[in-house]
Design an enzyme around this catalytic site. Structure first.
Site, PDB file in Angstrom:
ATOM      1  N   ARG A 241      22.308  26.549  40.099  1.00 46.83           N
ATOM      2  CA  ARG A 241      22.630  25.804  38.874  1.00 46.83           C
ATOM      3  C   ARG A 241      22.564  24.293  39.138  1.00 46.83           C
ATOM      4  O   ARG A 241      22.299  23.867  40.273  1.00 46.83           O
ATOM      5  CB  ARG A 241      24.015  26.181  38.366  1.00 46.83           C
ATOM      6  CG  ARG A 241      25.123  25.665  39.249  1.00 46.83           C
ATOM      7  CD  ARG A 241      26.483  25.971  38.659  1.00 46.83           C
ATOM      8  NE  ARG A 241      27.472  25.048  39.155  1.00 46.83           N
ATOM      9  CZ  ARG A 241      28.762  25.316  39.258  1.00 46.83           C
ATOM     10  NH1 ARG A 241      29.226  26.502  38.899  1.00 46.83           N
ATOM     11  NH2 ARG A 241      29.607  24.408  39.702  1.00 46.83           N
ATOM     12  N   GLY A 242      22.791  23.524  38.096  1.00 45.56           N
ATOM     13  CA  GLY A 242      22.932  22.073  38.216  1.00 45.56           C
ATOM     14  C   GLY A 242      21.709  21.399  38.822  1.00 45.56           C
ATOM     15  O   GLY A 242      20.561  21.755  38.534  1.00 45.56           O
ATOM     16  N   ILE A 243      21.980  20.438  39.684  1.00 43.43           N
ATOM     17  CA  ILE A 243      20.893  19.650  40.288  1.00 43.43           C
ATOM     18  C   ILE A 243      19.984  20.547  41.122  1.00 43.43           C
ATOM     19  O   ILE A 243      18.760  20.422  41.072  1.00 43.43           O
ATOM     20  CB  ILE A 243      21.494  18.511  41.149  1.00 43.43           C
ATOM     21  CG1 ILE A 243      22.230  17.500  40.241  1.00 43.43           C
ATOM     22  CG2 ILE A 243      20.409  17.813  41.949  1.00 43.43           C
ATOM     23  CD1 ILE A 243      23.007  16.421  40.981  1.00 43.43           C
TER      24      ILE A 243
ATOM     25  N   ASP B 146      26.737  32.174  51.953  1.00 43.14           N
ATOM     26  CA  ASP B 146      27.635  31.019  51.963  1.00 43.14           C
ATOM     27  C   ASP B 146      27.163  30.108  53.094  1.00 43.14           C
ATOM     28  O   ASP B 146      27.154  30.513  54.256  1.00 43.14           O
ATOM     29  CB  ASP B 146      29.083  31.499  52.200  1.00 43.14           C
ATOM     30  CG  ASP B 146      30.075  30.352  52.066  1.00 43.14           C
ATOM     31  OD1 ASP B 146      29.706  29.207  52.411  1.00 43.14           O
ATOM     32  OD2 ASP B 146      31.203  30.604  51.626  1.00 43.14           O
TER      33      ASP B 146
ATOM     34  N   ASN C 111      48.314  13.080  48.668  1.00 42.59           N
ATOM     35  CA  ASN C 111      48.629  14.411  48.127  1.00 42.59           C
ATOM     36  C   ASN C 111      47.652  15.496  48.613  1.00 42.59           C
ATOM     37  O   ASN C 111      47.638  16.589  48.067  1.00 42.59           O
ATOM     38  CB  ASN C 111      48.531  14.388  46.588  1.00 42.59           C
ATOM     39  CG  ASN C 111      49.549  13.453  45.980  1.00 42.59           C
ATOM     40  OD1 ASN C 111      50.672  13.385  46.473  1.00 42.59           O
ATOM     41  ND2 ASN C 111      49.171  12.738  44.939  1.00 42.59           N
TER      42      ASN C 111
ATOM     43  N   TYR D 181      35.503  13.810  49.888  1.00 42.94           N
ATOM     44  CA  TYR D 181      34.124  13.835  49.392  1.00 42.94           C
ATOM     45  C   TYR D 181      33.360  12.595  49.876  1.00 42.94           C
ATOM     46  O   TYR D 181      32.222  12.688  50.356  1.00 42.94           O
ATOM     47  CB  TYR D 181      34.169  13.893  47.864  1.00 42.94           C
ATOM     48  CG  TYR D 181      32.833  14.060  47.175  1.00 42.94           C
ATOM     49  CD1 TYR D 181      32.204  15.301  47.130  1.00 42.94           C
ATOM     50  CD2 TYR D 181      32.219  12.979  46.547  1.00 42.94           C
ATOM     51  CE1 TYR D 181      30.998  15.456  46.470  1.00 42.94           C
ATOM     52  CE2 TYR D 181      31.022  13.125  45.883  1.00 42.94           C
ATOM     53  CZ  TYR D 181      30.408  14.367  45.848  1.00 42.94           C
ATOM     54  OH  TYR D 181      29.207  14.510  45.190  1.00 42.94           O
TER      55      TYR D 181
ATOM     56  N   LYS E  20      29.997  12.535  52.222  1.00 48.94           N
ATOM     57  CA  LYS E  20      28.707  12.036  51.743  1.00 48.94           C
ATOM     58  C   LYS E  20      28.236  10.821  52.544  1.00 48.94           C
ATOM     59  O   LYS E  20      27.038  10.621  52.725  1.00 48.94           O
ATOM     60  CB  LYS E  20      28.800  11.714  50.245  1.00 48.94           C
ATOM     61  CG  LYS E  20      29.061  12.958  49.374  1.00 48.94           C
ATOM     62  CD  LYS E  20      27.952  13.982  49.532  1.00 48.94           C
ATOM     63  CE  LYS E  20      28.029  15.092  48.496  1.00 48.94           C
ATOM     64  NZ  LYS E  20      26.908  16.051  48.619  1.00 48.94           N
TER      65      LYS E  20
END
Ligand code: NAD
Length: 436
Positions: A208-210, A252, A287, A341, A345
């Site tokens: 899906r998506g990109i 996975d 958190n 994240y 990246k």
């Protein structure tokens, strides 16, 4: 998910109202389609300083007529700019023509590689081209893009110039792209309709998506596509693969033996390894429990390192191959709530920088990354309304990109004639205001 503001500003009352209120004026971008595969209008070739590039044959092969009437594209060869006086020729060349450049037009500036041995006057004005490019990109408007290519010879940069001078690069602006020497072993037929014919591509997170869009564009260009996604997304992966005439691989990517499983699945080898799978688990660091940290680092970085190492070591990636990883502007600029994240990246960018020269020398494989900005996908549809709206508008084109914009950029990096593009992190972000 649709950008209603963009549709509203395309109407006469919408344009009137938003202008009066001083709101952003996004222009509908012209993207590639089979009916409109190239820009329509002249290509204007300008020079600042004395150039030794043999550019004319390459520009002629773009198919755009050379001329100056309302150009759809301007190429300014500034490789010969070596002091402040010759830098003034950049201003002199572009200033009179800017108003005539068509909407969704392209300005490509050519510069020399920054060399540590350079005379400091030359270094200063060649670096000046970056500030110039990024500033012009921010002010030019009407869906027009401005990019800088640093190159040593025109032939090695042909695939890059063709990409930047086409509708395929609609959402790429404000970029500085380095193209090395050599890597020019390609044939004219490589610029035909199916440049990736005979090549096998693996797209992780391709259901899906990109990732789905990347699979579509690589298949359009002739590649046989393997759509890899988690077992829970197997039905989607099969649906996408069926449509593309490829196959699905339910796996996975964080599995310790993922590289070995892929190698076993592709005994004849692989040409294009597209690391697209990615996840977010946002929380401020204060958190953030350890599992949110490690799940993001595992999918976005550790599995990219592991599978790349395994597939290079096993020789699964054939010479002439391409690795395209997925970074993000959040990794380049940083983003609150995304320490995990952003770290993952930025790590991708580090991997690309360090591995690119070695992978090319040892395996004949290039390594690059795309760094998407705000792209309209399920990932960004889940962002709260006001943050989403800010993300969409905070770039020079005042709109979000589409998955196909990342896919077209990937296809350029995967192109057989892109062998001299190595170690680059190319942002597909409409020149986001975040970061450099
Ligand atoms: P998405 O969530 O729509 O799709 C990601 C796909 O990856 C899904 O199909 C998912 O099942 C798959 N995936 C997740 N974990 C996996 C695993 N362990 N093994 C195999 N597959 C796995 O995301 P998207 O928006 O299409 O993003 C694609 C890539 O682009 C990601 O790396 C993302 O970080 C990056 N990116 C996206 C944006 C954006 O604006 N959408 C911006 C910057 C970067």
């Amino acid at each position: 998910m649709a950008d209603r503001y963009l549709s509203f500003t395309a109407t006469a009352p919408g344009r009137f109202l938003t202008r009066r209120l001083g709101l952003p004026q996004p222009a509908a971008l012209r993207r590639w389609s089979p009916e409109h595969p190239s820009l329509t209008g002249d290509l204007l070739h300008l020079t600042a300083g004395k150039s030794t590039l043999d550019l004319a044959p390459v520009l002629a092969r773009t198919g755009l007529p050379l001329g100056a009437a309302d150009p759809a594209a301007v190429v300014l060869d500034a490789t010969g700019v070596h002091d402040v006086d010759t830098l003034a020729e950049v201003h002199a060349a572009l200033h009179p023509v800017l108003r005539t450049v068509a909407a969704s037009g392209r300005i490509v500036i050519l510069g020399s590689p920054l060399d540590a041995d350079d005379d400091h006057h030359r270094a200063a004005v060649q670096q000046a081209l970056e500030g110039f490019t990024r500033s012009l990109g921010k002010e030019i408007g009407r869906g027009r893009t401005v990019n800088l290519v640093r190159l040593t010879d025109a032939t090695s940069a042909e695939s890059t110039l063709r990409f930047l001078l086409s509708p395929k690069s609609a959402y790429v602006s404000g970029q500085v792209i380095g193209v090395g020497a050599g890597g020019g072993q390609w044939a004219a037929r490589d610029f035909g309709e199916r440049p990736l014919a005979g090549r096998v591509a693996l797209v992780t997170g391709g259901a899906r998506g990109i990732g789905e869009a990347v699979g579509e564009v690589l298949a359009r260009d002739g590649a046989e596509v393997v759509v890899l996604d988690v077992p829970q997304a197997e039905a989607d992966a099969r649906r996408v693969a069926g449509r593309l005439g490829g196959r699905a691989l339910a796996l996975d990517i964080t599995a310790a033996d993922a590289g070995e499983r892929i190698a076993a699945e592709l005994p004849d080898g692989l040409d294009l390894l597209i690391h697209n799978a990615g996840v977010t688990r946002d929380r401020r660091l204060v958190n953030m429990p350890a599992d949110r940290w490690s799940s993001v680092l595992d999918v976005n970085l550790a599995s990219v390192l592991r599978t790349t190492d395994a597939l290079l070591a096993k020789g699964t990636l054939r010479p002439g191959g391409r690795i395209v990883a997925t970074a993000s502007i959040a990794g380049l600029a940083g983003n609150a709530g995304q320490t995990n994240y952003g770290a993952s990246k930025a790590g991708v960018a580090g991997l690309v920088r360090a591995l690119a020269p070695r992978a090319l020398d040892t395996h004949g494989v290039t390594v690059n990354a795309v760094a998407p900005g705000f792209i309209e996908t399920r990932m960004t549809a889940a962002v709260p309304l006001f943050i989403r709206e800010a993300g969409r508008r905070m770039n020079s084109l005042a709109q979000g990109g589409l998955p196909v914009d990342v896919a077209e950029t990937t296809a350029w990096l995967a192109h057989p004639a892109s062998g001299a593009v190595n170690g680059q992190v190319v942002r597909v972000c409409g020149q986001s205001l975040l970061g450099a």
